[in-house]
Design a protein around this motif. Structure first.
Motif, PDB file in Angstrom:
ATOM      1  N   ASN A   5      38.001 -60.567  -7.215  1.00  0.00           N
ATOM      2  CA  ASN A   5      38.683 -59.385  -7.705  1.00  0.00           C
ATOM      3  C   ASN A   5      39.580 -58.769  -6.644  1.00  0.00           C
ATOM      4  O   ASN A   5      40.682 -58.348  -6.920  1.00  0.00           O
ATOM      5  CB  ASN A   5      37.679 -58.339  -8.195  1.00  0.00           C
ATOM      6  CG  ASN A   5      37.054 -58.724  -9.510  1.00  0.00           C
ATOM      7  OD1 ASN A   5      37.591 -59.542 -10.228  1.00  0.00           O
ATOM      8  ND2 ASN A   5      35.911 -58.151  -9.818  1.00  0.00           N
ATOM      9  N   THR A  11      40.643 -54.091 -10.493  1.00  0.00           N
ATOM     10  CA  THR A  11      40.150 -52.722 -10.444  1.00  0.00           C
ATOM     11  C   THR A  11      38.704 -52.687 -10.897  1.00  0.00           C
ATOM     12  O   THR A  11      38.233 -53.607 -11.580  1.00  0.00           O
ATOM     13  CB  THR A  11      40.994 -51.793 -11.340  1.00  0.00           C
ATOM     14  OG1 THR A  11      40.930 -52.265 -12.680  1.00  0.00           O
ATOM     15  CG2 THR A  11      42.439 -51.732 -10.873  1.00  0.00           C
ATOM     16  N   LYS A  13      35.636 -49.782 -12.411  1.00  0.00           N
ATOM     17  CA  LYS A  13      35.374 -48.446 -12.944  1.00  0.00           C
ATOM     18  C   LYS A  13      34.116 -47.896 -12.292  1.00  0.00           C
ATOM     19  O   LYS A  13      33.076 -48.549 -12.295  1.00  0.00           O
ATOM     20  CB  LYS A  13      35.173 -48.488 -14.457  1.00  0.00           C
ATOM     21  CG  LYS A  13      36.432 -48.629 -15.232  1.00  0.00           C
ATOM     22  CD  LYS A  13      36.151 -48.491 -16.709  1.00  0.00           C
ATOM     23  CE  LYS A  13      37.435 -48.538 -17.500  1.00  0.00           C
ATOM     24  NZ  LYS A  13      37.182 -48.354 -18.929  1.00  0.00           N
ATOM     25  N   GLU A  44      39.044 -45.265 -12.258  1.00  0.00           N
ATOM     26  CA  GLU A  44      39.357 -46.675 -12.106  1.00  0.00           C
ATOM     27  C   GLU A  44      40.028 -46.832 -10.752  1.00  0.00           C
ATOM     28  O   GLU A  44      41.093 -46.277 -10.508  1.00  0.00           O
ATOM     29  CB  GLU A  44      40.278 -47.141 -13.232  1.00  0.00           C
ATOM     30  CG  GLU A  44      40.393 -48.634 -13.291  1.00  0.00           C
ATOM     31  CD  GLU A  44      40.988 -49.121 -14.592  1.00  0.00           C
ATOM     32  OE1 GLU A  44      41.629 -50.180 -14.552  1.00  0.00           O
ATOM     33  OE2 GLU A  44      40.811 -48.450 -15.621  1.00  0.00           O
ATOM     34  N   LEU A  45      39.382 -47.573  -9.850  1.00  0.00           N
ATOM     35  CA  LEU A  45      39.833 -47.695  -8.476  1.00  0.00           C
ATOM     36  C   LEU A  45      40.188 -49.138  -8.141  1.00  0.00           C
ATOM     37  O   LEU A  45      39.658 -50.076  -8.740  1.00  0.00           O
ATOM     38  CB  LEU A  45      38.731 -47.218  -7.522  1.00  0.00           C
ATOM     39  CG  LEU A  45      38.256 -45.785  -7.721  1.00  0.00           C
ATOM     40  CD1 LEU A  45      36.991 -45.539  -6.921  1.00  0.00           C
ATOM     41  CD2 LEU A  45      39.339 -44.812  -7.326  1.00  0.00           C
ATOM     42  N   GLN A  46      41.074 -49.290  -7.180  1.00  0.00           N
ATOM     43  CA  GLN A  46      41.439 -50.617  -6.676  1.00  0.00           C
ATOM     44  C   GLN A  46      40.219 -51.256  -6.025  1.00  0.00           C
ATOM     45  O   GLN A  46      39.509 -50.606  -5.273  1.00  0.00           O
ATOM     46  CB  GLN A  46      42.568 -50.469  -5.654  1.00  0.00           C
ATOM     47  CG  GLN A  46      43.265 -51.750  -5.316  1.00  0.00           C
ATOM     48  CD  GLN A  46      44.102 -52.281  -6.468  1.00  0.00           C
ATOM     49  OE1 GLN A  46      44.559 -51.511  -7.306  1.00  0.00           O
ATOM     50  NE2 GLN A  46      44.294 -53.567  -6.519  1.00  0.00           N
ATOM     51  N   ASP A  47      39.962 -52.500  -6.321  1.00  0.00           N
ATOM     52  CA  ASP A  47      38.814 -53.197  -5.746  1.00  0.00           C
ATOM     53  C   ASP A  47      39.182 -53.665  -4.345  1.00  0.00           C
ATOM     54  O   ASP A  47      39.942 -54.616  -4.174  1.00  0.00           O
ATOM     55  CB  ASP A  47      38.425 -54.378  -6.629  1.00  0.00           C
ATOM     56  CG  ASP A  47      37.107 -54.991  -6.211  1.00  0.00           C
ATOM     57  OD1 ASP A  47      36.466 -54.464  -5.298  1.00  0.00           O
ATOM     58  OD2 ASP A  47      36.723 -56.004  -6.813  1.00  0.00           O
TER      59      ASP A  47
END
Length: 66
Positions: A5, A11, A13, A44-47
């Motif tokens: 990812n 992204t 959650k 929702e954040l950037q992985d």
């Protein structure tokens, strides 16, 4: 799977499930850094490794999807 990812720019959650009341200041600050400040709020954040580290620090107060 986390590396896959992160490599593809995926992204995740993150939902706050626990209260920051009676928690250490650094844990409260970590929730704010994740954009979480109210119960059941979802972001929702950037992985990325940085976000994963923050999630690991407050894992007992958040749930993660995907």
């Amino acid at each position: 799977m986390a590396k896959k990812n992160a490599a593809t720019g995926g992204t995740i959650k993150v939902t706050q499930t626990g209260s920051p009341i009676r928690r250490e200041k650094d844990q409260r600050a970590t929730l704010i850094g994740l954009g979480l400040n109210k119960m059941h709020k979802t972001r929702e954040l950037q992985d990325s490794p940085e976000v994963r580290g923050m999630i690991r620090k407050v894992a007992h107060m958040v749930s993660v999807e995907g």
